[in-house]
Design an enzyme around this catalytic site. Structure first.
Site, PDB file in Angstrom:
ATOM      1  N   LYS A  93       6.502 -11.063  -9.504  1.00 50.20           N
ATOM      2  CA  LYS A  93       5.483 -10.930  -8.219  1.00 50.20           C
ATOM      3  C   LYS A  93       4.029 -11.515  -8.858  1.00 50.20           C
ATOM      4  O   LYS A  93       4.539 -12.323 -10.310  1.00 50.20           O
ATOM      5  CB  LYS A  93       5.315  -9.499  -8.198  1.00 50.20           C
ATOM      6  CG  LYS A  93       6.406  -9.404  -7.051  1.00 50.20           C
ATOM      7  CD  LYS A  93       7.087  -9.703  -5.590  1.00 50.20           C
ATOM      8  CE  LYS A  93       7.696  -8.732  -5.365  1.00 50.20           C
ATOM      9  NZ  LYS A  93       9.375  -8.876  -6.068  1.00 50.20           N
TER      10      LYS A  93
HETATM   11  C1  LIG Z   1       9.089  -8.045   0.184  1.00 48.00           C
HETATM   12  C2  LIG Z   1       9.328  -6.684  -0.280  1.00 48.00           C
HETATM   13  N1  LIG Z   1       8.566  -5.490  -0.434  1.00 48.00           N
HETATM   14  C3  LIG Z   1       9.420  -4.460  -1.196  1.00 48.00           C
HETATM   15  C4  LIG Z   1      10.019  -4.841  -2.472  1.00 48.00           C
HETATM   16  C5  LIG Z   1      10.436  -3.617  -3.536  1.00 48.00           C
HETATM   17  O1  LIG Z   1       9.487  -4.195  -4.242  1.00 48.00           O
HETATM   18  P1  LIG Z   1       9.631  -2.828  -5.998  1.00 48.00           P
HETATM   19  O2  LIG Z   1      11.181  -3.435  -6.592  1.00 48.00           O
HETATM   20  O3  LIG Z   1       8.820  -2.709  -6.728  1.00 48.00           O
HETATM   21  O4  LIG Z   1      10.128  -1.100  -5.702  1.00 48.00           O
HETATM   22  C6  LIG Z   1      10.311  -6.482  -3.290  1.00 48.00           C
HETATM   23  C7  LIG Z   1      10.780  -6.466  -4.091  1.00 48.00           C
HETATM   24  O5  LIG Z   1      11.559  -7.795  -4.315  1.00 48.00           O
HETATM   25  C8  LIG Z   1      10.006  -7.204  -2.102  1.00 48.00           C
HETATM   26  O6  LIG Z   1       9.821  -8.773  -2.019  1.00 48.00           O
END
Ligand SMILES: Cc1ncc(COP(=O)(O)O)c(C=O)c1O
Length: 379
Positions: free
Chosen positions: A185
């Site tokens: 991210k």
């Molecule tokens: C659009 C989106 N939402 C939520 C998430 C979840 O993130 P996390 O890995 O911090 O749980 C991701 C992870 O890639 C994502 O791309």
């Protein structure tokens, strides 16, 4: 290619000062949630115009806790976009609710609010839009709709830390907003996420939900009234998050310059469908650069295209598969053909390399390789 390292499609930039700072936290004796978590939350709160912020172990945890905060459970429906990551589907189902999938725009990939409106029914409790790099959901229309129908909104802002809506940071406005600090991210705490809230009472409830459901009693003992999870972020991770947040503007500027280079390379005759073009002053951030392959015009499959890029030392991703066509999604009665834009994107999307560690020369290498391959395999 033996001496050229593989170009990753996503990944973090972690500097030596941060590594040294983590060593200090490890030596401090306070390694789990403590002062660095408080500081990370304070700085994120400032970034979000003073709203309440709680950090957790992932955005997935943040979405789960947000659903619990909104009181969503069995018998409830949550409307969401099928062009998103598995988190959204999984967490809706995990709290016992029913996902109601709608389609997205083919270019911006943002949720189709006309379809959201059409799918609101007596059991609908919330809307979860996923914001996309380069273009946000239409928040004015989204919140007008949610307010008029008494619905909560949980913004999945995992990909857009640093994007602005009408001059204000995502997270500074709205209802419940979730961010991810996964290494792919805009900033990372290795694993980690945040939940932004308006209400102090709800923020306090997050404190319990992320730590066993524990509340402290005046006599120094503890009680649990509901089953909390274990989603508290350690200080080791928060220390990285604080260092990364300070570099966010620099990371975003680099990412944007690289995206502008992709567009400059493909100004005339782009070999694939590009995301919305960045406009000066548009306030958008670029976590990913995802294109659509013109598969009907090609003699190679997406897998063959990705394998051929990999053979040239260029890694790619798929963001995202269609949630309604996953084995779990189909359990709710969805079939191929239900959400055509989501399905077209799921079939043809390729995420090309974009990290704050890349140079314009790296983009040129990717653009040349894509253009060569696509020209060589036109029908
Ligand atoms: C659009 C989106 N939402 C939520 C998430 C979840 O993130 P996390 O890995 O911090 O749980 C991701 C992870 O890639 C994502 O791309």
């Amino acid at each position: 290619m033996a001496d050229t390292p593989v170009l990753k499609f996503a990944g973090p930039v972690i500097d030596e000062a941060t590594i040294a700072a983590v060593a200090d936290v490890l030596r401090s004796g306070h390694v789990t949630s403590g002062p660095w978590v408080e500081r990370f939350e304070r700085e994120l709160s400032t970034f979000c115009a003073g709203r309440h912020v709680r950090v957790l172990t992932s955005a997935t945890a943040a979405v789960e806790v947000a659903l619990q905060i909104a009181g969503i459970g069995p018998g409830d429906e949550v409307i969401t976009c099928a062009q998103s990551f598995f988190t959204v589907l999984n967490m809706i189902v995990k709290v016992g609710a029913t996902p109601v999938f709608v389609d997205c725009d083919l270019v911006t990939r943002n949720i189709d609010l006309g379809q959201v409106e059409a799918r609101i029914g007596p059991r609908t409790r919330a809307i979860i839009p996923t914001h996309w790099p380069g273009s946000l959901a239409d928040m004015e229309r989204l919140y007008a709709l949610a307010r008029s129908r008494g619905l909560r909104v949980i913004e999945d802002a995992a990909l857009v830390l640093g994007s602005q809506y009408q001059g204000r940071n995502v997270g500074a406005i709205g209802d419940l907003v979730t961010f991810s600090f996964h290494p792919n991210k805009n900033i990372t705490s290795i694993e980690g996420g945040a939940l932004v809230l308006d209400s102090a009472a709800e923020a306090q409830r997050v404190d319990a939900l992320r730590f066993h459901g524990i509340v402290r009693l005046p006599d120094g003992t503890r009680d649990v009234a509901f089953p909390g999870g274990k989603f508290n972020l350690p200080d080791v991770n928060a220390r990285i998050g604080v260092a990364q947040l300070a570099r966010l503007p620099e990371f975003l500027a680099r990412r944007r310059a690289l995206v502008e280079r992709y567009f400059a390379r493909w100004r005339a005759n782009p070999p694939c469908v590009l995301p919305p073009q960045p406009q000066s002053g548009d306030g958008q951030s670029w976590n990913m650069f995802s294109v659509l392959l013109p598969l009907p015009e090609l003699t190679l499959t997406r897998k063959a295209f990705r394998d051929a890029l990999m053979a040239r030392g260029i890694a790619t991703g798929v963001s995202y598969e269609a949630l309604h066509l996953s084995t779990l999604g189909r359990r709710f009665g969805y079939h191929r053909g239900d959400l055509p834009n989501t399905e077209q994107i799921a079939d043809a999307t390729v995420t090309l390399p974009l990290t704050a560690a890349m140079t314009e020369t790296d983009v040129d290498r990717v653009a040349d390789a894509c253009a060569d391959l696509l020209a060589a395999h036109r029908r």
